[in-house]
Design a protein around this motif. Sequence first.
Motif, PDB file in Angstrom:
ATOM      1  N   VAL A   1       2.102  13.832   2.308  1.00 45.46           N
ATOM      2  CA  VAL A   1       2.773  12.921   3.220  1.00 45.46           C
ATOM      3  C   VAL A   1       2.781  11.531   2.584  1.00 45.46           C
ATOM      4  CG1 VAL A   1       2.738  11.869   5.512  1.00 45.46           C
ATOM      5  CG2 VAL A   1       2.033  14.254   5.221  1.00 45.46           C
ATOM      6  N   LEU A   2       3.966  10.966   2.420  1.00 46.33           N
ATOM      7  CA  LEU A   2       4.100   9.623   1.861  1.00 46.33           C
ATOM      8  C   LEU A   2       3.844   8.595   2.949  1.00 46.33           C
ATOM      9  CD1 LEU A   2       5.011   7.809  -0.568  1.00 46.33           C
ATOM     10  CD2 LEU A   2       7.271   7.835   0.489  1.00 46.33           C
ATOM     11  N   ASP A   3       2.997   7.633   2.627  1.00 41.92           N
ATOM     12  CA  ASP A   3       2.704   6.525   3.532  1.00 41.92           C
ATOM     13  C   ASP A   3       2.851   5.245   2.736  1.00 41.92           C
ATOM     14  OD1 ASP A   3       1.887   5.105   5.754  1.00 41.92           O
ATOM     15  OD2 ASP A   3      -0.244   5.573   5.510  1.00 41.92           O
ATOM     16  N   ILE A   4       3.731   4.349   3.172  1.00 40.59           N
ATOM     17  CA  ILE A   4       3.970   3.096   2.451  1.00 40.59           C
ATOM     18  C   ILE A   4       4.049   1.949   3.446  1.00 40.59           C
ATOM     19  CG2 ILE A   4       6.460   3.556   2.397  1.00 40.59           C
ATOM     20  CD1 ILE A   4       6.598   1.849  -0.154  1.00 40.59           C
ATOM     21  N   HIS A   5       3.428   0.835   3.066  1.00 42.54           N
ATOM     22  CA  HIS A   5       3.482  -0.382   3.868  1.00 42.54           C
ATOM     23  C   HIS A   5       3.733  -1.553   2.931  1.00 42.54           C
ATOM     24  CE1 HIS A   5       1.991   1.586   7.490  1.00 42.54           C
ATOM     25  NE2 HIS A   5       1.196   2.254   6.687  1.00 42.54           N
TER      26      HIS A   5
ATOM     27  N   VAL B   1       7.476  16.252  -0.721  1.00 39.92           N
ATOM     28  CA  VAL B   1       6.901  15.047  -0.138  1.00 39.92           C
ATOM     29  C   VAL B   1       7.604  14.847   1.201  1.00 39.92           C
ATOM     30  CG1 VAL B   1       6.568  12.557  -0.358  1.00 39.92           C
ATOM     31  CG2 VAL B   1       6.417  14.020  -2.390  1.00 39.92           C
ATOM     32  N   THR B   2       6.832  14.588   2.231  1.00 40.22           N
ATOM     33  CA  THR B   2       7.381  14.411   3.562  1.00 40.22           C
ATOM     34  C   THR B   2       6.942  13.057   4.118  1.00 40.22           C
ATOM     35  OG1 THR B   2       7.616  15.456   5.744  1.00 40.22           O
ATOM     36  CG2 THR B   2       5.472  15.638   4.680  1.00 40.22           C
ATOM     37  N   LEU B   3       7.626  12.582   5.152  1.00 40.31           N
ATOM     38  CA  LEU B   3       7.273  11.311   5.782  1.00 40.31           C
ATOM     39  C   LEU B   3       7.872  11.251   7.163  1.00 40.31           C
ATOM     40  CD1 LEU B   3       9.984   9.280   5.848  1.00 40.31           C
ATOM     41  CD2 LEU B   3       9.541   9.252   3.418  1.00 40.31           C
TER      42      LEU B   3
ATOM     43  N   MET C   1       0.846  -1.162   0.000  1.00 41.25           N
ATOM     44  CA  MET C   1       0.000   0.000   0.000  1.00 41.25           C
ATOM     45  C   MET C   1       0.895   1.228   0.000  1.00 41.25           C
ATOM     46  SD  MET C   1      -1.544   2.679   1.859  1.00 41.25           S
ATOM     47  CE  MET C   1      -0.927   2.472   3.478  1.00 41.25           C
ATOM     48  N   VAL C   2       0.568   2.170  -0.856  1.00 43.62           N
ATOM     49  CA  VAL C   2       1.291   3.439  -0.885  1.00 43.62           C
ATOM     50  C   VAL C   2       0.297   4.550  -1.183  1.00 43.62           C
ATOM     51  CG1 VAL C   2       1.923   3.301  -3.335  1.00 43.62           C
ATOM     52  CG2 VAL C   2       3.310   4.665  -1.792  1.00 43.62           C
ATOM     53  N   GLN C   3       0.481   5.691  -0.528  1.00 39.96           N
ATOM     54  CA  GLN C   3      -0.371   6.838  -0.819  1.00 39.96           C
ATOM     55  C   GLN C   3       0.371   8.135  -0.543  1.00 39.96           C
ATOM     56  OE1 GLN C   3      -3.891   6.700   1.614  1.00 39.96           O
ATOM     57  NE2 GLN C   3      -2.806   7.083   3.508  1.00 39.96           N
ATOM     58  N   LEU C   4      -0.036   9.159  -1.254  1.00 42.54           N
ATOM     59  CA  LEU C   4       0.421  10.518  -1.006  1.00 42.54           C
ATOM     60  C   LEU C   4      -0.757  11.224  -0.354  1.00 42.54           C
ATOM     61  CD1 LEU C   4       2.330  11.150  -4.336  1.00 42.54           C
ATOM     62  CD2 LEU C   4       3.330  10.979  -2.043  1.00 42.54           C
TER      63      LEU C   4
END
Length: 101
Positions: free
Chosen positions: A15-19, A51-53, A1-4
Motif C-alpha cells: 500500500v502506497l502512503d505519501i504525504h 501497488v495499491t492506495l 514522507m513516502v512508504q510502501l
Amino acid sequence: MVQLDGAKPESGIAVLDIHLGEKDYWGRGFATDTVRTACRYGFAKMRLHKVTLTVVADNEAAYRVYEKVGFVEEGRLRQTFRRDGRWHDTYTMGLLEGELR
C-alpha cells in the motif's frame, strides 16, 4: 514522507502512503516524481506485483498524480474519510507491475 506499507514476498502487494506536507512545494512535480520512484523501487527491488492506495475523492491533484503514473481506479468507498467534521468518499486505485508510466 513516502512508504510502501505491508509489502510481503508471499503477497507481492504493498500500500502506497505519501504525504507532501509543505504547501510551498505542491504543484512542482515532487509528488509525481516521488510516487514514480517509490513504485519503480517496489517493482524492481521489492519484487512487488501490485501497488495499491486510497485517495480522498475530492483530492483532485493527488488523483491526477496517480493517474499520470499509471494507477487505475478500482472502486469507490463511500464516506470512509472524515475531515473537518464531514465524511468524504475515497477511491481505491491500483498499479500492476508493467503499468508504471
